[in-house]
Enzyme design. Structure first.
Site, PDB file in Angstrom:
ATOM      1  N   GLU A 218       0.832  -1.190   0.000  1.00  0.00           N
ATOM      2  CA  GLU A 218       0.000   0.000   0.000  1.00  0.00           C
ATOM      3  C   GLU A 218       0.868   1.240   0.000  1.00  0.00           C
ATOM      4  OE1 GLU A 218      -4.258  -1.027   1.458  1.00  0.00           O
ATOM      5  OE2 GLU A 218      -2.950  -0.492   3.087  1.00  0.00           O
TER       6      GLU A 218
ATOM      7  N   CYS B 298       3.364   8.747   0.641  1.00  0.00           N
ATOM      8  CA  CYS B 298       3.857   7.859   1.690  1.00  0.00           C
ATOM      9  C   CYS B 298       4.074   6.493   1.061  1.00  0.00           C
ATOM     10  CB  CYS B 298       2.828   7.766   2.805  1.00  0.00           C
ATOM     11  SG  CYS B 298       3.300   6.625   4.106  1.00  0.00           S
TER      12      CYS B 298
ATOM     13  N   CYS C 280       6.501  -6.303   7.618  1.00  0.00           N
ATOM     14  CA  CYS C 280       7.557  -5.700   8.436  1.00  0.00           C
ATOM     15  C   CYS C 280       7.959  -6.697   9.506  1.00  0.00           C
ATOM     16  CB  CYS C 280       7.038  -4.419   9.099  1.00  0.00           C
ATOM     17  SG  CYS C 280       8.307  -3.507  10.006  1.00  0.00           S
TER      18      CYS C 280
ATOM     19  N   CYS D 131       6.031  -3.967  16.084  1.00  0.00           N
ATOM     20  CA  CYS D 131       5.684  -3.036  17.156  1.00  0.00           C
ATOM     21  C   CYS D 131       4.258  -3.349  17.610  1.00  0.00           C
ATOM     22  CB  CYS D 131       5.804  -1.591  16.677  1.00  0.00           C
ATOM     23  SG  CYS D 131       7.500  -1.200  16.143  1.00  0.00           S
TER      24      CYS D 131
ATOM     25  N   CYS E 165       1.015  -1.741  15.864  1.00  0.00           N
ATOM     26  CA  CYS E 165       1.031  -1.518  14.411  1.00  0.00           C
ATOM     27  C   CYS E 165       0.510  -2.739  13.666  1.00  0.00           C
ATOM     28  CB  CYS E 165       2.457  -1.199  13.978  1.00  0.00           C
ATOM     29  SG  CYS E 165       2.601  -0.970  12.203  1.00  0.00           S
TER      30      CYS E 165
ATOM     31  N   CYS F 208      -1.776   6.027   9.890  1.00  0.00           N
ATOM     32  CA  CYS F 208      -0.585   5.411  10.474  1.00  0.00           C
ATOM     33  C   CYS F 208      -0.924   4.106  11.141  1.00  0.00           C
ATOM     34  CB  CYS F 208      -0.015   6.289  11.578  1.00  0.00           C
ATOM     35  SG  CYS F 208       0.802   7.710  10.968  1.00  0.00           S
TER      36      CYS F 208
END
Ligand code: SAH
Length: 359
Positions: free
Chosen positions: A93, A106, A113, A117, A120, A336
């Site tokens: 994305e 962005c 990933c 975290c 997230c 975010c």
């Protein structure tokens, strides 16, 4: 037969060299860059200032893979989220944010990933693979042409899916491709790289001749809490990260941005804000407070507006420059920490994706 070389993985100099090897003039590299990046043409047949012979030869020699837009969602606030399909079928994305205050793209640096975290969604995917430099740059190319912005000035934030310093070489190469004068000519001064603080790579970044702006995702002011929220901190601790930031070379007017996701009753107290101000003392910095974007499966809550204000005010009272990130594109899950590309089959309601710059 092996696959043809991918032209969009070559920086201008490497392309010029490859062309010379084919018996073509190196200056054609600039023309080709112009077509691909400025005009959005990825088809050699349409590169009409190249001779017919050269076009035919290029066609036989190279591929120019261009991610396909599988979904394009537009938020009420003008944010546009693109789901892009890569050559191998994987998806990432990328997000366009119209006014933060500049126009900003962005982009993602990895599919998924590895950092995991705690708040997230992208971390939930794990790391599926790194993106190549060409794929990172292609996100900007595709969005800029979709929105007819290729000739305009815009910023880029590496705040989509992935940890850019965990894919260092391809990320830096992508920035050089995007900076090429014959292409989109996005100066690294208009690029912000956001990282959780992979220290060896941060030290490398400090040596780069072309340096993007730096944003550090801090989120906590004690080793214990940061270890919990940002697992990579167990390897590269908070004190060492702050020390590396202190050493980081900044140009005259530059500052490091510290991102701080605000989690209700976890890291949003006045004592946290005070510790944060103390930690950052002596570092040319600003703090970007990001109130949590909640999501199913994320075991944290967003603080009340009053608590958010109190946190920001406590920093401001201590002369810390602070801004509270407005959440953009939340209605399309472009904010975010909301970027996640899940197997459509596993979670049909949850396909959206990435993390974001302007949350
Ligand atoms: N891996 C890099 C790049 C991602 S940037 C980094 O962590 O810096 C995305 C930003 O959004 C990071 O600061 C991240 O911590 C933040 N973020 C992640 N999940 C979030 C959520 N649910 N709500 C608000 N911000 C979030």
């Amino acid at each position: 037969m092996s696959a043809p070389p991918i032209l969009t993985e070559l920086e201008p100099d490497a392309l010029a060299e490859t062309l010379a090897g084919l018996g073509a003039k190196p200056f054609h590299a600039r023309q080709i860059y112009r077509w691909i990046y400025r005009r959005g043409v990825a088809d050699f047949a349409r590169m009409t200032d190249l001779s017919r012979d050269l076009r035919a030869k290029l066609e036989r020699t190279f591929a120019i893979p261009t991610p396909a837009v599988t979904t394009r969602s537009e938020s009420a606030d003008g944010t546009v989220k693109f789901l892009l399909r890569l050559g191998d079928g994987r998806e990432v994305e990328s997000v366009f944010i119209p006014d933060t205050p500049a126009m900003t793209f962005c982009v993602s640096t990895q599919v998924g990933c590895a950092m995991r975290c705690g708040f997230c969604l992208t971390g939930r995917m794990g790391l599926l693979r790194n993106l190549t430099a060409g794929e990172i740059a292609a996100q900007v190319r595709v969005m800029a042409h979709d929105l007819d912005l290729a000739g305009r000035r815009f910023n880029i934030v590496l705040m989509g899916m992935g940890e850019p310093l965990h894919n260092y070489d391809e990320t830096m190469k992508a920035l050089r491709i995007l900076a090429a004068e014959c292409g989109l000519a996005v100066s690294p001064r208009r690029v912000t790289l956001s990282t959780v603080g992979v220290l060896p790579a941060l030290e490398r970044l400090a040596q780069e001749p072309l340096m993007p702006n730096l944003a550090v995702s801090l989120h906590a002011t004690t080793e214990e809490l940061r270890d919990r929220l940002v697992p990579v901190s167990r390897k590269y601790g908070l004190a060492d990260l702050i020390a590396a930031c202190r050493r980081f070379p900044l140009a005259r007017r530059d500052r490091i941005t510290f991102e701080y996701v605000l989690l209700r009753d976890v890291n949003d107290g006045v004592a946290d804000a005070r510790r944060l101000a103390n930690l950052l003392r002596g570092i040319r910095s600003k703090v970007n407070v990001i109130p949590l974007n909640e999501a199913p499966g994320i075991p944290y809550r967003r603080p009340s507006d009053a608590r958010i204000d109190r946190f920001a005010q406590t920093l401001a009272d201590r002369h810390v420059t602070v801004s509270v990130r407005k959440s953009r594109g939340r209605d399309i899950r472009a904010a975010c920490g909301q970027l996640i590309v899940e197997g459509a089959r596993q979670a049909p309601g949850q396909r959206a994706a990435a993390l974001l710059g302007s949350s």
